[in-house]
Design an enzyme around this catalytic site. Structure first.
Site, PDB file in Angstrom:
ATOM      1  N   GLY A 211       0.211  -1.401  -0.290  1.00  0.00           N
ATOM      2  CA  GLY A 211      -0.507  -0.004  -0.049  1.00  0.00           C
ATOM      3  C   GLY A 211       0.654   1.502   0.112  1.00  0.00           C
ATOM      4  N   ASN A 212       0.040   1.830   0.860  1.00  0.00           N
ATOM      5  CA  ASN A 212       1.219   3.471   0.288  1.00  0.00           C
ATOM      6  C   ASN A 212       0.392   4.593   1.434  1.00  0.00           C
ATOM      7  OD1 ASN A 212      -1.065   5.587  -0.610  1.00  0.00           O
ATOM      8  ND2 ASN A 212      -1.395   4.015  -2.674  1.00  0.00           N
ATOM      9  N   ARG A 213       1.131   5.641   1.851  1.00  0.00           N
ATOM     10  CA  ARG A 213       0.751   6.692   3.146  1.00  0.00           C
ATOM     11  C   ARG A 213      -0.589   7.565   2.731  1.00  0.00           C
ATOM     12  NH1 ARG A 213       6.342   5.655   3.430  1.00  0.00           N
ATOM     13  NH2 ARG A 213       6.776   5.007   5.735  1.00  0.00           N
TER      14      ARG A 213
END
Length: 414
Positions: A211-213
């Site tokens: 995923g990512n932030r």
């Protein structure tokens, strides 16, 4: 965001009035100056003394001494913004027909500042033709209406009429304030706007994911501002955005993966006037997702590690191009921000790229603030550090401006 704003909170006689002190507290914490007016019926659900203590100022009431002469007019002249919360069917009817039979409605009639209405009532009252007519009249007069949500009502059954949580209303006020700062330069009445928000996730196994932030806050802010500017908004929420409060009148769709996002945005693209890809999309996914949790192989040396085969996800934005939709992409970069954004503008074949530097801790992912550069085929505009609702309003203003530039060139999406 509301620092120094003078906000009049007008409380009418619905049971949802018990939520208003929490809303007032939020306004004060946001830096606003708050004064309150109450109808006689409102006093049955929340005490004036509570609001006086919170605001450090007397409440405008019937047959009570107010610090200034002609209290209802003084409050009307003082306010920068007014919020009617909860707005009962009775008060909405009075406002739509110009009646002023108590201090609160008299003050509202004298007010020239922007007004936000937060209706709350029984679901049958909300759907009644008379209420609908009054709401339409008030919208036509330029008032902003936050629709009630579906939920459990005081009557003991569920329906549409429940007042949204104070946090939702507070965020709506942020959006309204951002629009008002632009002095009416953004109007999306009758437009269909599709917005994606949050970060997509790609499963490795049932426990882990890539995923990512991205928090989704920028996309949600855009949805709020677009809705208050009159647009019919569909917000496509990835996992991180699904926990954020959203206005009831915003249609939401929930997705997890990039391929799910691609399917939904492709469908929305067929009807949208404006499509904004604010979501942070995972560029890759695991080729072979494990159906069971991957366990450490303790028989192998630690240096062996774990290898994952990754394959590319669809390039969603590039695949959305058509002649009727104004397309906006985001470029979250850590270096050479403007250079990469310019390249992306041409490579994706879109009308606008909004670029921001996510390497800075005070803006971008997870922050309440942002600073962006907006690039189109005609211009490059820098928006300095500001709350994301202000950034959202600035982006929508540039979209509106650039669309008019395009129509002059004969494009067909307006």
């Amino acid at each position: 965001m509301l620092e120094g704003k003078k906000i009049a909170v007008m409380i009418t006689g619905g049971i949802a009035a018990y939520k208003v002190p929490s809303f007032v507290r939020g306004l004060i914490k946001a830096g606003a100056q708050v004064r309150v007016a109450m109808t006689p019926q409102a006093e049955k659900f929340v005490t004036a003394e509570t609001l006086k203590v919170l605001t450090k100022y007397p409440v405008l009431l019937e047959e009570q001494i107010y610090p200034e002469e002609v209290g209802h007019v003084h409050l009307a002249d003082w306010a920068d913004l007014a919020v009617v919360i909860p707005a009962t069917a009775n008060t909405l009817s009075k406002m739509a027909n110009g009646l002023a039979d108590n201090e609160l409605t008299s003050s509202l009639l004298a007010m020239t500042c922007p007004k936000m209405l937060v209706p709350a009532m029984n679901s049958n009252m909300w759907s009644n033709f008379a209420t609908k007519k009054n709401i339409a009249t008030l919208k036509e007069a330029g008032l902003f209406v936050i629709e009630p949500e579906d939920g459990f009502l005081a009557e003991g059954y569920s329906g549409k009429g429940r007042m949204p949580d104070p946090e939702v209303i507070l965020q709506a006020l942020y959006a309204l304030s951002a629009l008002e700062d632009l002095k009416g330069k953004v109007s999306l009445a009758g437009e269909k706007v599709a917005i994606s928000a949050g970060g997509t996730e790609e499963a490795i196994d049932p426990v882990r994911f890539i995923g990512n932030r991205s928090s989704g806050k920028m996309g949600v802010a855009l949805a709020y501002v677009a809705a208050l500017a009159g647009a019919e908004v569909t917000l496509v929420c990835a996992k991180s955005a699904q926990v954020l409060p959203v206005l009831p009148q915003i249609q939401t769709r929930e997705i997890t993966t990039a391929r799910e996002l691609n399917d939904v945005m492709t469908a929305l693209n067929a009807e949208a006037d404006v499509l904004i890809m604010a979501a942070a999309v995972s560029d890759f996914r695991v080729e072979n997702q494990s159906q069971r949790k991957i366990k450490k192989d303790k028989s192998k040396p630690k240096a062996t590690g774990l290898q994952l085969n990754l394959v590319e996800n669809p390039d969603i934005l590039k695949g959305l191009s058509n002649e009727t939709t104004y397309l906006v992409g985001f470029a979250a970069e850590t270096d050479h921000v403007e250079d990469y954004a310019k390249e992306k503008l041409q490579r994706k074949g879109v009308h606008m790229i909004v670029a921001n530097d996510v390497s800075q801790k005070n803006i971008g992912f997870g922050s309440e603030n942002n600073a962006v550069t907006i690039l189109t085929q005609h211009s490059e505009v820098k928006i300095p550090l500001a709350n994301k609702f202000k950034i959202a309003a600035a982006i929508l203003q540039e979209i509106q401006r650039d669309r008019h530039q395009e129509i002059k060139k004969g494009c067909s999406f307006l």
